[in-house]
Design a protein around this motif. Sequence first.
Motif, short mmCIF file in Angstrom:
data_model
loop_
_atom_site.label_atom_id
_atom_site.label_comp_id
_atom_site.label_asym_id
_atom_site.label_seq_id
_atom_site.Cartn_x
_atom_site.Cartn_y
_atom_site.Cartn_z
N GLU A 25 37.99 46.23 49.33
CA GLU A 25 37.53 45.85 50.69
C GLU A 25 37.92 43.78 50.12
O GLU A 25 37.17 42.90 50.90
N GLN A 26 38.45 43.78 48.43
CA GLN A 26 38.99 42.30 48.57
C GLN A 26 40.33 42.13 48.99
O GLN A 26 40.66 42.69 49.61
N SER A 27 40.03 40.69 49.63
CA SER A 27 40.88 39.85 50.33
C SER A 27 42.39 39.36 49.67
O SER A 27 42.04 39.40 48.47
N ILE A 28 43.53 39.64 50.58
CA ILE A 28 44.24 39.88 49.88
C ILE A 28 44.48 37.66 49.16
O ILE A 28 44.75 37.01 47.98
N GLU A 29 43.61 36.58 49.60
CA GLU A 29 43.20 35.41 49.74
C GLU A 29 42.84 35.55 48.58
O GLU A 29 43.20 34.68 47.26
N ASP A 30 41.77 36.27 48.46
CA ASP A 30 40.74 36.49 46.73
C ASP A 30 42.29 36.67 45.85
O ASP A 30 42.28 36.15 45.02
N PHE A 31 42.70 38.03 46.34
CA PHE A 31 43.53 38.13 44.70
C PHE A 31 44.69 37.10 44.67
O PHE A 31 44.86 36.92 43.75
N ASP A 32 45.10 36.41 45.44
CA ASP A 32 46.11 35.67 45.41
C ASP A 32 45.53 34.37 44.44
O ASP A 32 45.76 34.04 43.65
N LYS A 33 44.14 34.34 44.73
CA LYS A 33 43.56 33.48 44.38
C LYS A 33 42.99 33.32 42.53
O LYS A 33 44.07 33.04 42.04
N ILE A 34 42.86 34.68 42.16
CA ILE A 34 42.27 35.42 41.24
C ILE A 34 44.04 35.22 40.24
O ILE A 34 44.17 34.45 39.30
N LEU A 35 45.13 35.86 40.76
CA LEU A 35 46.38 36.10 39.76
C LEU A 35 47.03 34.88 39.57
O LEU A 35 47.39 34.76 38.81
N SER A 36 46.65 33.91 40.38
CA SER A 36 46.96 32.27 40.53
C SER A 36 46.62 31.54 39.38
O SER A 36 47.61 30.69 38.74
N ILE A 37 45.12 31.79 39.01
CA ILE A 37 44.93 31.47 38.42
C ILE A 37 44.94 31.83 36.48
O ILE A 37 45.31 31.76 35.65
N ASN A 38 44.94 33.17 36.96
CA ASN A 38 44.46 33.86 35.78
C ASN A 38 46.01 34.27 34.53
O ASN A 38 46.54 34.09 33.53
N ALA A 39 47.30 34.89 36.32
CA ALA A 39 48.52 34.68 35.55
C ALA A 39 49.64 33.83 35.83
O ALA A 39 50.12 33.05 34.63
N ARG A 40 49.81 33.04 36.22
CA ARG A 40 50.19 31.66 36.39
C ARG A 40 49.49 30.93 35.70
O ARG A 40 50.42 29.88 34.97
N GLY A 41 48.64 30.74 35.96
CA GLY A 41 48.12 29.03 34.82
C GLY A 41 47.74 29.50 33.47
O GLY A 41 48.54 28.35 32.88
#
Length: 76
Positions: A25-41
């Motif tokens: 039920e997670q959106s791709i936008e939510d997933f991208d935001k999490i990866l952008s902050i958690n991993a890319r950050g």
Amino acid sequence: MAAYNNLDCAFNNAGIDRVVKPLHEQSIEDFDKILSINARGLFLYMKYEIQQMLIQGAGVLINNSSANGSLRGVAK
């Protein structure tokens, strides 16, 4: 660097959690935001911290993760 001259230690603790709901039920936008902050950050923190620490010949990096990042999943 202008203020303190060295970067002796860095404690990296960027991270966000998602809305708690099943994975399908997670959106791709939510997933991208999490990866952008958690991993890319974390990548960007370390990229520049390491560059400076190599220049000065020393330094300590500490990377932290919450229990949400490493120990539990969410299921319904």
